[in-house]
Design a protein around this motif. Sequence first.
Motif, short mmCIF file in Angstrom:
data_model
loop_
_atom_site.label_atom_id
_atom_site.label_comp_id
_atom_site.label_asym_id
_atom_site.label_seq_id
_atom_site.Cartn_x
_atom_site.Cartn_y
_atom_site.Cartn_z
N ASP A 27 -9.61 7.97 5.43
CA ASP A 27 -8.42 8.46 6.13
C ASP A 27 -7.53 7.32 6.62
OD1 ASP A 27 -9.19 11.09 5.73
OD2 ASP A 27 -10.15 11.28 7.70
N VAL A 28 -8.15 6.26 7.12
CA VAL A 28 -7.38 5.11 7.59
C VAL A 28 -6.62 4.48 6.43
CG1 VAL A 28 -7.57 2.75 8.49
CG2 VAL A 28 -8.84 4.61 9.58
N PHE A 29 -7.28 4.29 5.30
CA PHE A 29 -6.62 3.66 4.16
C PHE A 29 -5.55 4.57 3.56
CE2 PHE A 29 -10.34 0.87 4.29
CZ PHE A 29 -9.69 -0.35 4.21
N LYS A 30 -5.77 5.88 3.60
CA LYS A 30 -4.74 6.81 3.14
C LYS A 30 -3.51 6.72 4.04
CE LYS A 30 -7.70 10.32 1.06
NZ LYS A 30 -8.22 11.69 1.20
N SER A 31 -3.72 6.62 5.34
CA SER A 31 -2.60 6.50 6.27
C SER A 31 -1.84 5.21 6.06
CB SER A 31 -3.10 6.56 7.72
OG SER A 31 -3.68 7.81 7.98
N LEU A 32 -2.57 4.12 5.89
CA LEU A 32 -1.92 2.83 5.63
C LEU A 32 -1.14 2.86 4.33
CD1 LEU A 32 -4.70 0.30 6.69
CD2 LEU A 32 -2.55 0.77 7.87
N GLY A 33 -1.74 3.43 3.30
CA GLY A 33 -1.05 3.54 2.00
C GLY A 33 0.18 4.41 2.11
N GLY A 34 0.08 5.51 2.85
CA GLY A 34 1.23 6.38 3.04
C GLY A 34 2.37 5.68 3.77
N GLY A 35 2.02 4.88 4.76
CA GLY A 35 3.03 4.12 5.49
C GLY A 35 3.72 3.10 4.61
N ILE A 36 2.95 2.42 3.79
CA ILE A 36 3.53 1.44 2.87
C ILE A 36 4.43 2.12 1.86
CG2 ILE A 36 2.97 -0.21 1.03
CD1 ILE A 36 0.45 -0.93 2.71
N MET A 37 4.01 3.28 1.38
CA MET A 37 4.83 4.03 0.43
C MET A 37 6.13 4.50 1.07
SD MET A 37 3.54 3.89 -2.52
CE MET A 37 4.56 5.11 -3.30
#
Length: 52
Positions: A27-37
């Motif tokens: 979940d943390v990495f998905k959130s970080l990836g979403g923010g970068i996107m």
Amino acid sequence: MVKKVLTWAGIAFLIFFVAYRPNSAADVFKSLGGGIMDIAQGFGDFFTSLVA
């Protein structure tokens, strides 16, 4: 020296986090990836509107 110790401590924490809480880590990495996107999309929209 301190930088090397902090780097290894961060890597150890990351391995521990992924090993013992894989769902939370995902979940943390998905959130970080979403923010970068979102940031990349914002830059893309800016440059598209700048050229158009």
